[in-house]
Design a protein around this motif. Structure first.
Motif, PDB file in Angstrom:
ATOM      1  N   TYR A  33       0.844  -1.192   0.000  1.00  0.00           N
ATOM      2  CA  TYR A  33       0.000   0.000   0.000  1.00  0.00           C
ATOM      3  C   TYR A  33       0.884   1.248   0.000  1.00  0.00           C
ATOM      4  O   TYR A  33       1.935   1.268   0.633  1.00  0.00           O
ATOM      5  N   TYR A  48      -3.010   0.406  -4.035  1.00  0.00           N
ATOM      6  CA  TYR A  48      -2.890  -0.872  -3.341  1.00  0.00           C
ATOM      7  C   TYR A  48      -2.586  -1.951  -4.360  1.00  0.00           C
ATOM      8  O   TYR A  48      -3.255  -2.034  -5.391  1.00  0.00           O
ATOM      9  N   GLN A  50      -2.093  -6.167  -4.757  1.00  0.00           N
ATOM     10  CA  GLN A  50      -2.325  -7.458  -4.114  1.00  0.00           C
ATOM     11  C   GLN A  50      -1.936  -8.541  -5.100  1.00  0.00           C
ATOM     12  O   GLN A  50      -2.631  -8.761  -6.090  1.00  0.00           O
ATOM     13  N   SER A  53      -2.929  -9.332  -9.004  1.00  0.00           N
ATOM     14  CA  SER A  53      -4.163  -8.663  -9.418  1.00  0.00           C
ATOM     15  C   SER A  53      -3.878  -7.241  -9.873  1.00  0.00           C
ATOM     16  O   SER A  53      -2.846  -6.662  -9.539  1.00  0.00           O
ATOM     17  N   ASP A  56      -5.383  -1.407  -7.195  1.00  0.00           N
ATOM     18  CA  ASP A  56      -6.475  -0.481  -6.897  1.00  0.00           C
ATOM     19  C   ASP A  56      -5.890   0.925  -6.872  1.00  0.00           C
ATOM     20  O   ASP A  56      -5.213   1.296  -5.919  1.00  0.00           O
ATOM     21  N   GLY A  97      -0.725 -11.783   2.748  1.00  0.00           N
ATOM     22  CA  GLY A  97      -1.963 -11.850   1.993  1.00  0.00           C
ATOM     23  C   GLY A  97      -3.195 -12.186   2.810  1.00  0.00           C
ATOM     24  O   GLY A  97      -4.254 -11.633   2.597  1.00  0.00           O
ATOM     25  N   GLN A  98      -3.061 -13.099   3.761  1.00  0.00           N
ATOM     26  CA  GLN A  98      -4.249 -13.539   4.475  1.00  0.00           C
ATOM     27  C   GLN A  98      -4.543 -12.693   5.700  1.00  0.00           C
ATOM     28  O   GLN A  98      -5.562 -12.862   6.326  1.00  0.00           O
ATOM     29  N   ASP A 100      -4.454  -9.001   8.193  1.00  0.00           N
ATOM     30  CA  ASP A 100      -4.955  -7.643   8.163  1.00  0.00           C
ATOM     31  C   ASP A 100      -3.911  -6.625   8.582  1.00  0.00           C
ATOM     32  O   ASP A 100      -3.953  -5.495   8.163  1.00  0.00           O
ATOM     33  N   THR A 101      -2.969  -7.027   9.405  1.00  0.00           N
ATOM     34  CA  THR A 101      -2.014  -6.077   9.946  1.00  0.00           C
ATOM     35  C   THR A 101      -1.123  -5.519   8.848  1.00  0.00           C
ATOM     36  O   THR A 101      -0.558  -6.261   8.055  1.00  0.00           O
ATOM     37  N   GLN A 102      -1.035  -4.201   8.811  1.00  0.00           N
ATOM     38  CA  GLN A 102      -0.141  -3.548   7.868  1.00  0.00           C
ATOM     39  C   GLN A 102       1.110  -3.097   8.610  1.00  0.00           C
ATOM     40  O   GLN A 102       1.028  -2.513   9.683  1.00  0.00           O
ATOM     41  N   PHE A 104       4.307  -0.690   8.405  1.00  0.00           N
ATOM     42  CA  PHE A 104       4.664   0.534   7.704  1.00  0.00           C
ATOM     43  C   PHE A 104       6.170   0.749   7.655  1.00  0.00           C
ATOM     44  O   PHE A 104       6.900   0.401   8.588  1.00  0.00           O
TER      45      PHE A 104
ATOM     46  N   TYR B  35      -4.322   1.714  15.130  1.00  0.00           N
ATOM     47  CA  TYR B  35      -2.896   1.927  14.923  1.00  0.00           C
ATOM     48  C   TYR B  35      -2.460   3.117  15.769  1.00  0.00           C
ATOM     49  O   TYR B  35      -3.225   4.055  15.993  1.00  0.00           O
ATOM     50  N   PRO B  43       2.975   4.575  11.482  1.00  0.00           N
ATOM     51  CA  PRO B  43       1.921   3.897  12.240  1.00  0.00           C
ATOM     52  C   PRO B  43       2.310   2.468  12.574  1.00  0.00           C
ATOM     53  O   PRO B  43       2.936   1.784  11.767  1.00  0.00           O
ATOM     54  N   PHE B  45       0.702  -1.217  14.328  1.00  0.00           N
ATOM     55  CA  PHE B  45      -0.531  -1.931  14.627  1.00  0.00           C
ATOM     56  C   PHE B  45      -0.702  -2.135  16.135  1.00  0.00           C
ATOM     57  O   PHE B  45       0.241  -2.483  16.842  1.00  0.00           O
ATOM     58  N   ARG B  91     -11.646  -2.541   7.819  1.00  0.00           N
ATOM     59  CA  ARG B  91     -11.409  -3.470   6.707  1.00  0.00           C
ATOM     60  C   ARG B  91     -12.772  -3.765   6.105  1.00  0.00           C
ATOM     61  O   ARG B  91     -13.666  -4.233   6.800  1.00  0.00           O
ATOM     62  N   ARG B  98      -8.231  -5.968   0.191  1.00  0.00           N
ATOM     63  CA  ARG B  98      -8.247  -5.822   1.643  1.00  0.00           C
ATOM     64  C   ARG B  98      -7.819  -4.431   2.074  1.00  0.00           C
ATOM     65  O   ARG B  98      -7.212  -4.254   3.106  1.00  0.00           O
TER      66      ARG B  98
END
Lengths: 113, 112
Positions: A33, A48, A50, A53, A56, A97-98, A100-102, A104, B35, B43, B45, B91, B98
């Motif tokens: 991202y 974004y 992924q 694909s 976005d 991929g699976q 949620d935590t990003q 940075f 975050y 940031p 998590f 989300r 995602r």
């Protein structure tokens, strides 16, 4: 292991010049991202990626902004004909991929004079 | 459109408890993340809620009520180092996209 890295950490450029910002995500993370954060503001989503694909691109503010991700790893955000309003911190994040935590990177502080 | 609302600023004293609320209106919902961002930093998590209820991680807890489109971050035994901005993020779905939708952040100042 290594986290997300970004380069350069700081970039000062003149109005009208093009800039390239680089992001190296965490190895094995399929999602990447780009965000922009102006001083004292929240995160503005830019683009974004992924896996394989189509990206976005819904957050890119104008056609002067573009990004690519080569080989599913390193990404480059390019801003053409920079304007003073492009001055901000550009943050890159990656996630598995699976999950949620990003995670940075430290960001690139862009200043357009 | 998508929107998340959270207070812009909160002030508290060391040792106190503070609650940062987040309400959301989004086209979908799969989970709510929090975050933390210190000045000049990236940031990091803190927590993630996909189901209703309270998730506790040390001094920090996060709560979600899907029926109320509402969540909060609870910080206990505040320390000076907790002074930072806190962002909630939704989300949208479980599918391939995602992407998170982010709030504007709450600046927490912890005073001695």
């Amino acid at each position: 292991g290594a986290g997300v890295s970004q380069s350069p950490s700081n970039k000062v450029t003149e109005k009208g010049k093009d800039v390239e910002l680089r992001c190296d995500p965490i190895s094995g993370h399929t999602a990447l991202y780009w965000y922009r954060q102006s001083l004292g503001q929240g995160l503005e989503f830019l683009i974004y990626f992924q896996g394989n694909s189509a990206p976005d691109k819904s957050g890119l503010p104008s056609d002067r902004f573009s990004a690519e991700r080569t080989g599913g790893s390193v990404s480059t955000l390019t801003i053409q004909r920079t304007q003073q309003e492009d001055s901000a911190v550009y943050l890159c994040a990656s996630s598995f991929g699976q999950g949620d935590t990003q995670y940075f990177g430290p960001g690139t502080r862009l200043t357009v004079l | 459109g998508q929107s998340l609302e959270q207070p812009s600023e909160v002030t508290a004293v060391e040792g106190a408890i503070v609650q940062i609320n987040c309400t959301y209106q989004t086209s979908g919902f799969y989970g709510l993340s929090w975050y933390q961002q210190h000045d000049g930093g990236a940031p990091t998590f803190l927590s993630y809620n996909a189901l209703d209820g309270l998730e506790e991680t040390g001094r920090f807890s996060s709560f979600l009520s899907r029926s109320d489109s509402y969540g909060y971050l609870l910080l206990q035994e505040l320390q000076m180092k907790d002074s930072a901005s806190y962002f909630c993020a939704v989300r949208l779905n479980a599918g391939n996209n995602r992407k998170l939708i982010w709030g504007l952040g709450t600046s927490l100042a912890v005073n001695p």
